[in-house]
Design a protein around this motif. Structure first.
Motif, PDB file in Angstrom:
ATOM      1  N   ARG A 100       0.828  -1.209   0.000  1.00 30.85           N
ATOM      2  CA  ARG A 100       0.000   0.000   0.000  1.00 30.85           C
ATOM      3  C   ARG A 100       0.862   1.260   0.000  1.00 30.85           C
ATOM      4  O   ARG A 100       0.507   2.267  -0.607  1.00 30.85           O
ATOM      5  N   LEU A 101       1.996   1.214   0.700  1.00 33.65           N
ATOM      6  CA  LEU A 101       2.894   2.369   0.731  1.00 33.65           C
ATOM      7  C   LEU A 101       3.345   2.741  -0.674  1.00 33.65           C
ATOM      8  O   LEU A 101       3.331   3.918  -1.064  1.00 33.65           O
ATOM      9  N   VAL A 102       3.713   1.741  -1.442  1.00 35.94           N
ATOM     10  CA  VAL A 102       4.192   1.991  -2.800  1.00 35.94           C
ATOM     11  C   VAL A 102       3.049   2.398  -3.726  1.00 35.94           C
ATOM     12  O   VAL A 102       3.175   3.348  -4.512  1.00 35.94           O
ATOM     13  N   LEU A 103       1.922   1.714  -3.639  1.00 38.08           N
ATOM     14  CA  LEU A 103       0.813   2.005  -4.550  1.00 38.08           C
ATOM     15  C   LEU A 103       0.213   3.391  -4.298  1.00 38.08           C
ATOM     16  O   LEU A 103      -0.094   4.126  -5.246  1.00 38.08           O
ATOM     17  N   LEU A 104       0.059   3.772  -3.035  1.00 38.38           N
ATOM     18  CA  LEU A 104      -0.460   5.111  -2.735  1.00 38.38           C
ATOM     19  C   LEU A 104       0.531   6.191  -3.150  1.00 38.38           C
ATOM     20  O   LEU A 104       0.140   7.286  -3.553  1.00 38.38           O
ATOM     21  N   SER A 105       1.818   5.875  -3.059  1.00 38.87           N
ATOM     22  CA  SER A 105       2.829   6.818  -3.536  1.00 38.87           C
ATOM     23  C   SER A 105       2.741   6.977  -5.049  1.00 38.87           C
ATOM     24  O   SER A 105       2.995   8.060  -5.589  1.00 38.87           O
ATOM     25  N   GLY A 106       2.377   5.884  -5.753  1.00 37.83           N
ATOM     26  CA  GLY A 106       2.159   5.965  -7.204  1.00 37.83           C
ATOM     27  C   GLY A 106       0.998   6.877  -7.535  1.00 37.83           C
ATOM     28  O   GLY A 106       1.063   7.683  -8.477  1.00 37.83           O
ATOM     29  N   ASP A 107      -0.082   6.777  -6.751  1.00 40.05           N
ATOM     30  CA  ASP A 107      -1.218   7.683  -6.944  1.00 40.05           C
ATOM     31  C   ASP A 107      -0.801   9.133  -6.700  1.00 40.05           C
ATOM     32  O   ASP A 107      -1.198  10.050  -7.427  1.00 40.05           O
ATOM     33  N   ALA A 108       0.015   9.318  -5.672  1.00 36.07           N
ATOM     34  CA  ALA A 108       0.478  10.677  -5.345  1.00 36.07           C
ATOM     35  C   ALA A 108       1.283  11.270  -6.491  1.00 36.07           C
ATOM     36  O   ALA A 108       1.169  12.464  -6.786  1.00 36.07           O
ATOM     37  N   ARG A 109       2.084  10.432  -7.146  1.00 31.43           N
ATOM     38  CA  ARG A 109       2.909  10.924  -8.257  1.00 31.43           C
ATOM     39  C   ARG A 109       2.033  11.405  -9.415  1.00 31.43           C
ATOM     40  O   ARG A 109       2.327  12.416 -10.062  1.00 31.43           O
ATOM     41  N   ILE A 110       0.951  10.683  -9.687  1.00 29.83           N
ATOM     42  CA  ILE A 110       0.033  11.109 -10.750  1.00 29.83           C
ATOM     43  C   ILE A 110      -0.633  12.430 -10.380  1.00 29.83           C
ATOM     44  O   ILE A 110      -0.810  13.321 -11.226  1.00 29.83           O
ATOM     45  N   ILE A 111      -0.986  12.584  -9.107  1.00 30.97           N
ATOM     46  CA  ILE A 111      -1.613  13.832  -8.657  1.00 30.97           C
ATOM     47  C   ILE A 111      -0.638  15.002  -8.770  1.00 30.97           C
ATOM     48  O   ILE A 111      -1.021  16.116  -9.146  1.00 30.97           O
ATOM     49  N   VAL A 112       0.634  14.760  -8.479  1.00 29.73           N
ATOM     50  CA  VAL A 112       1.656  15.800  -8.650  1.00 29.73           C
ATOM     51  C   VAL A 112       1.709  16.234 -10.114  1.00 29.73           C
ATOM     52  O   VAL A 112       1.753  17.432 -10.430  1.00 29.73           O
TER      53      VAL A 112
END
Length: 334
Positions: free
Chosen positions: A14-26
């Protein structure tokens, strides 16, 4: 890794996948700032050109996107096609090559016969429909010939770009992209969006890696799946997210996210390899971590915590995992 391997598997995942979502939002927010000064067609166009440039030619292709705006290409191509039946892909390629300073003015003895025919045709189109020569606007683009493999030469990439752009001229580039991304069927959306790039065909460049090379026995892809997916993740998905959030459409946002989270991995790079080792070492990774979303997460964690200060002593994620705060929050998410 020492902390994660003693925690439930879902924590690292989850740490990695949510960070992936964060990157798209950036990326979405960055495009939002650009949208205050430019239209979405031009933003998408610039992102495609930069993506086609790879690391070797990113700056050159970004310069080319500013030098020859999308609206100018579109208007010229549509008028030429309507009045004279001109091939819009060939004309787009000619105009971009001319502006990039990559249109040969003479042919040496090593030029393949088909290359001569190809460039004579493009020179004619550029002279007839172009608004200037290689030094248009008094600016030139410097290309390093040895900076890329033959298959990735900028002339060949421009041929791939020209195909994608010519397919977008009827509806506009952003709307053409959005229609593919928002297909109700996820697999169809992925196929159509990737095919927007990989469907590129050119009478010359599909069979040659160089104007001085030998003809290939079979047609080779001008734009591969991996490059198409990279552009999709870096440009199309964040732009689509920007749009659906501006429309307050939760249904379409779910479609964008569903498409993103199901995309397979692209080719790993030095950063993703490093972060996989730091976080998971030799541990067997779950299927969820073998995805484009996870790759984006590894890149974002590196950008946030490892790029400027690689010391684990100053890492907020490490401290949060060590205290149990992050793992508790992530397990609540699960």
């Amino acid at each position: 890794q020492g902390l994660l391997e003693h925690m439930p598997e879902e924590v690292g995942e989850r740490l990695v996948l949510l960070s992936g979502d964060a990157r798209i939002i950036v990326k979405q927010r960055r495009f939002g700032y650009e949208a205050e000064r430019s239209d979405l067609d031009q933003i998408a166009y610039s992102a495609i050109l930069e993506g086609m440039g790879y690391k070797a030619f990113t700056n050159q292709f970004a310069f080319l996107a500013r030098k020859v705006p999308y609206d100018r290409l579109r208007e010229t191509a549509l008028e030429a096609e309507a009045s004279s039946g001109v091939d819009m892909s060939a004309l787009t390629q000619a105009l971009l090559l001319q502006a990039a300073g990559l249109m040969p003015s003479t042919f040496d003895d090593k030029f393949a016969p088909e290359a001569r025919v190809h460039y004579r045709r493009l020179r004619h189109l550029a002279q007839k429909y172009g608004s200037g020569g290689d030094n248009e606007n008094g600016e030139t683009i410097k290309w390093k010939a040895a900076a890329a493999r033959p298959a990735n030469r900028p002339e060949r990439r421009i041929a791939g770009i020209a195909h994608t752009l010519s397919c977008s001229y009827r509806d506009g580039l952003f709307q053409s992209m959005l229609a593919r991304i928002l297909e109700s069927d996820r697999k169809k959306a992925q196929k159509r969006t990737i095919g927007f790039f990989t469907g590129a065909y050119d009478q010359f460049w599909s069979y040659y890696f160089s104007s001085h090379g030998k003809r290939l026995e079979k047609a080779a892809a001008i734009v591969g799946n991996d490059r198409a997916q990279t552009i999709m993740v870096n440009a199309f998905i964040p732009l689509a997210l920007l749009h659906v959030r501006s429309e307050h459409s939760s249904e379409n946002e779910e479609r964008v996210h569903n498409l993103f989270q199901k995309l397979p991995t692209s080719q790993p790079n030095s950063v993703t390899r490093l972060m996989e080792y730091r976080m998971f070492g030799g541990m067997n990774k779950t299927r969820a971590l073998k995805s484009a979303r996870a790759q984006q997460g590894l890149l974002q964690i590196f950008a946030d915590w490892c790029s400027e200060d690689p010391s684990c002593e100053n890492c907020g994620i490490f401290a949060g995992l060590q205290s149990g705060y992050i793992s508790e929050k992530l397990m609540q998410q699960v």
